[in-house]
Write a protein that holds these residues in place. Structure first.
Motif, PDB file in Angstrom:
ATOM      1  N   THR A  79       0.835  -1.187   0.000  1.00 20.79           N
ATOM      2  CA  THR A  79       0.000   0.000   0.000  1.00 20.79           C
ATOM      3  C   THR A  79       0.878   1.248   0.000  1.00 20.79           C
ATOM      4  O   THR A  79       1.957   1.274   0.567  1.00 20.79           O
ATOM      5  N   SER A  80       0.354   2.252  -0.655  1.00 19.73           N
ATOM      6  CA  SER A  80       1.071   3.514  -0.798  1.00 19.73           C
ATOM      7  C   SER A  80       0.422   4.561   0.093  1.00 19.73           C
ATOM      8  O   SER A  80      -0.780   4.511   0.348  1.00 19.73           O
ATOM      9  N   LYS A  81       1.190   5.515   0.521  1.00 23.86           N
ATOM     10  CA  LYS A  81       0.663   6.644   1.287  1.00 23.86           C
ATOM     11  C   LYS A  81       0.331   7.822   0.372  1.00 23.86           C
ATOM     12  O   LYS A  81      -0.063   8.885   0.839  1.00 23.86           O
ATOM     13  N   ALA A  82       0.460   7.625  -0.931  1.00 23.96           N
ATOM     14  CA  ALA A  82       0.161   8.685  -1.897  1.00 23.96           C
ATOM     15  C   ALA A  82      -1.307   9.099  -1.776  1.00 23.96           C
ATOM     16  O   ALA A  82      -2.173   8.285  -1.478  1.00 23.96           O
ATOM     17  N   THR A  83      -1.559  10.372  -2.026  1.00 22.89           N
ATOM     18  CA  THR A  83      -2.926  10.879  -1.958  1.00 22.89           C
ATOM     19  C   THR A  83      -3.502  11.182  -3.334  1.00 22.89           C
ATOM     20  O   THR A  83      -4.685  11.488  -3.443  1.00 22.89           O
ATOM     21  N   THR A  84      -2.661  11.126  -4.373  1.00 22.69           N
ATOM     22  CA  THR A  84      -3.127  11.358  -5.740  1.00 22.69           C
ATOM     23  C   THR A  84      -2.526  10.299  -6.658  1.00 22.69           C
ATOM     24  O   THR A  84      -1.496   9.693  -6.343  1.00 22.69           O
ATOM     25  N   ALA A  85      -3.153  10.114  -7.818  1.00 23.62           N
ATOM     26  CA  ALA A  85      -2.627   9.172  -8.807  1.00 23.62           C
ATOM     27  C   ALA A  85      -1.230   9.595  -9.259  1.00 23.62           C
ATOM     28  O   ALA A  85      -0.345   8.753  -9.410  1.00 23.62           O
TER      29      ALA A  85
ATOM     30  N   GLU B 204     -11.616   8.438 -10.661  1.00 24.27           N
ATOM     31  CA  GLU B 204     -10.303   7.948 -10.249  1.00 24.27           C
ATOM     32  C   GLU B 204      -9.861   8.660  -8.975  1.00 24.27           C
ATOM     33  O   GLU B 204     -10.099   9.845  -8.795  1.00 24.27           O
ATOM     34  N   GLY B 205      -9.199   7.921  -8.106  1.00 24.69           N
ATOM     35  CA  GLY B 205      -8.623   8.479  -6.894  1.00 24.69           C
ATOM     36  C   GLY B 205      -7.780   7.418  -6.219  1.00 24.69           C
ATOM     37  O   GLY B 205      -7.485   6.382  -6.808  1.00 24.69           O
ATOM     38  N   MET B 206      -7.406   7.665  -5.007  1.00 24.33           N
ATOM     39  CA  MET B 206      -6.647   6.682  -4.234  1.00 24.33           C
ATOM     40  C   MET B 206      -7.604   5.995  -3.265  1.00 24.33           C
ATOM     41  O   MET B 206      -8.339   6.651  -2.533  1.00 24.33           O
ATOM     42  N   LEU B 207      -7.612   4.671  -3.299  1.00 24.32           N
ATOM     43  CA  LEU B 207      -8.406   3.862  -2.370  1.00 24.32           C
ATOM     44  C   LEU B 207      -7.534   2.740  -1.846  1.00 24.32           C
ATOM     45  O   LEU B 207      -6.914   2.017  -2.636  1.00 24.32           O
ATOM     46  N   TYR B 208      -7.474   2.593  -0.545  1.00 24.22           N
ATOM     47  CA  TYR B 208      -6.732   1.489   0.079  1.00 24.22           C
ATOM     48  C   TYR B 208      -5.263   1.467  -0.332  1.00 24.22           C
ATOM     49  O   TYR B 208      -4.673   0.411  -0.503  1.00 24.22           O
ATOM     50  N   GLY B 209      -4.686   2.632  -0.563  1.00 27.22           N
ATOM     51  CA  GLY B 209      -3.274   2.725  -0.920  1.00 27.22           C
ATOM     52  C   GLY B 209      -2.969   2.300  -2.340  1.00 27.22           C
ATOM     53  O   GLY B 209      -1.828   1.998  -2.676  1.00 27.22           O
ATOM     54  N   MET B 210      -3.994   2.274  -3.185  1.00 25.84           N
ATOM     55  CA  MET B 210      -3.852   1.872  -4.594  1.00 25.84           C
ATOM     56  C   MET B 210      -4.580   2.885  -5.474  1.00 25.84           C
ATOM     57  O   MET B 210      -5.423   3.636  -4.990  1.00 25.84           O
ATOM     58  N   LEU B 211      -4.271   2.839  -6.772  1.00 24.96           N
ATOM     59  CA  LEU B 211      -5.082   3.599  -7.717  1.00 24.96           C
ATOM     60  C   LEU B 211      -6.478   2.991  -7.688  1.00 24.96           C
ATOM     61  O   LEU B 211      -6.630   1.767  -7.782  1.00 24.96           O
TER      62      LEU B 211
ATOM     63  N   PRO C 280     -16.308   5.630  -1.107  1.00 24.94           N
ATOM     64  CA  PRO C 280     -17.006   5.404  -2.373  1.00 24.94           C
ATOM     65  C   PRO C 280     -17.011   3.912  -2.712  1.00 24.94           C
ATOM     66  O   PRO C 280     -16.159   3.154  -2.235  1.00 24.94           O
ATOM     67  N   LEU C 281     -17.963   3.507  -3.512  1.00 26.40           N
ATOM     68  CA  LEU C 281     -18.096   2.107  -3.896  1.00 26.40           C
ATOM     69  C   LEU C 281     -16.975   1.731  -4.867  1.00 26.40           C
ATOM     70  O   LEU C 281     -16.932   2.189  -6.002  1.00 26.40           O
ATOM     71  N   PRO C 282     -16.008   0.894  -4.425  1.00 28.18           N
ATOM     72  CA  PRO C 282     -14.882   0.537  -5.287  1.00 28.18           C
ATOM     73  C   PRO C 282     -15.316  -0.365  -6.438  1.00 28.18           C
ATOM     74  O   PRO C 282     -16.223  -1.184  -6.284  1.00 28.18           O
ATOM     75  N   PHE C 283     -14.641  -0.212  -7.575  1.00 32.35           N
ATOM     76  CA  PHE C 283     -14.921  -1.041  -8.742  1.00 32.35           C
ATOM     77  C   PHE C 283     -13.636  -1.709  -9.235  1.00 32.35           C
ATOM     78  O   PHE C 283     -13.558  -2.920  -9.330  1.00 32.35           O
ATOM     79  N   ILE C 284     -12.615  -0.906  -9.531  1.00 26.51           N
ATOM     80  CA  ILE C 284     -11.326  -1.421  -9.991  1.00 26.51           C
ATOM     81  C   ILE C 284     -10.223  -0.740  -9.179  1.00 26.51           C
ATOM     82  O   ILE C 284     -10.307   0.450  -8.901  1.00 26.51           O
ATOM     83  N   ASN C 285      -9.212  -1.519  -8.831  1.00 28.18           N
ATOM     84  CA  ASN C 285      -8.008  -0.968  -8.225  1.00 28.18           C
ATOM     85  C   ASN C 285      -6.806  -1.519  -8.970  1.00 28.18           C
ATOM     86  O   ASN C 285      -6.842  -2.642  -9.461  1.00 28.18           O
ATOM     87  N   ILE C 286      -5.751  -0.724  -9.030  1.00 29.86           N
ATOM     88  CA  ILE C 286      -4.481  -1.139  -9.634  1.00 29.86           C
ATOM     89  C   ILE C 286      -3.400  -0.930  -8.587  1.00 29.86           C
ATOM     90  O   ILE C 286      -3.337   0.123  -7.950  1.00 29.86           O
ATOM     91  N   ALA C 287      -2.535  -1.943  -8.439  1.00 28.04           N
ATOM     92  CA  ALA C 287      -1.476  -1.829  -7.438  1.00 28.04           C
ATOM     93  C   ALA C 287      -0.200  -2.498  -7.917  1.00 28.04           C
ATOM     94  O   ALA C 287      -0.232  -3.517  -8.594  1.00 28.04           O
ATOM     95  N   SER C 288       0.903  -1.903  -7.530  1.00 29.99           N
ATOM     96  CA  SER C 288       2.205  -2.518  -7.726  1.00 29.99           C
ATOM     97  C   SER C 288       2.519  -3.281  -6.449  1.00 29.99           C
ATOM     98  O   SER C 288       2.785  -2.682  -5.415  1.00 29.99           O
ATOM     99  N   GLN C 289       2.445  -4.595  -6.521  1.00 33.28           N
ATOM    100  CA  GLN C 289       2.751  -5.442  -5.378  1.00 33.28           C
ATOM    101  C   GLN C 289       4.202  -5.895  -5.468  1.00 33.28           C
ATOM    102  O   GLN C 289       4.879  -5.614  -6.457  1.00 33.28           O
ATOM    103  N   LYS C 290       4.673  -6.603  -4.472  1.00 29.53           N
ATOM    104  CA  LYS C 290       6.078  -6.990  -4.422  1.00 29.53           C
ATOM    105  C   LYS C 290       6.506  -7.801  -5.650  1.00 29.53           C
ATOM    106  O   LYS C 290       7.527  -7.512  -6.266  1.00 29.53           O
TER     107      LYS C 290
END
Length: 152
Positions: free
Chosen positions: A2-8, A40-47, A68-78
């Protein structure tokens, strides 16, 4: 991870060099192919790509704070890049379509959990298939499925 970023933009800026282009490409495909009404925004430390409050006032049922109701998330995992698609998890027909189509778009075996699609070969993400997947459900359809299947 998870990222601490607040924007994409901040999320992308903080990615390791080898993940920046694949995540950027995946993000571009999602943004170009999601039906109008998702945001688009940051949810759960992901895009995150979600149904905003203006479209679905109740939001996601999990947690103490309004989300907000999540639909898709993108994350860079290990060890992989992940695309989380809640619609696949909630709609068995969509899941079957995706599984059947995957082998037509990738020479690699599908690595998938309930809603998580893992891409370990980050330079071989089937972007054309992801584009099709993104087009399969409107925010209104997602809300309807969410209310009938998940939020019982």
């Amino acid at each position: 991870m998870t990222s601490k970023a607040t924007t994409a933009q901040e999320y992308l800026k903080n990615l390791p060099e080898d993940r920046l282009q694949p995540i950027s490409d995946l993000r571009d495909v999602v943004l170009k192919n999601l039906p109008a009404g998702f945001e688009e925004g940051m949810l759960y430390g992901m895009l995150g790509y979600y149904v905003p409050k203006e479209v679905y006032e109740p939001g996601y049922h999990v947690g103490k704070e309004w989300t907000p109701l999540p639909f898709i998330n993108i994350a860079s995992q290990k060890n992989f890049i992940a695309l989380y698609h809640s619609g696949i998890y909630a709609n068995p027909e969509l899941m079957e379509w995706f599984k059947a189509e995957y082998s037509k778009h990738s020479k690699y075996k599908l690595d998938m959990g309930k809603s998580c699609i893992r891409f370990k070969k980050v330079d071989n993400i089937p972007l054309d298939l992801i584009a099709e997947l993104c087009q399969k459900m409107t925010p209104q359809e997602w809300v309807q499925i969410y209310e009938s299947v998940i939020k019982k």
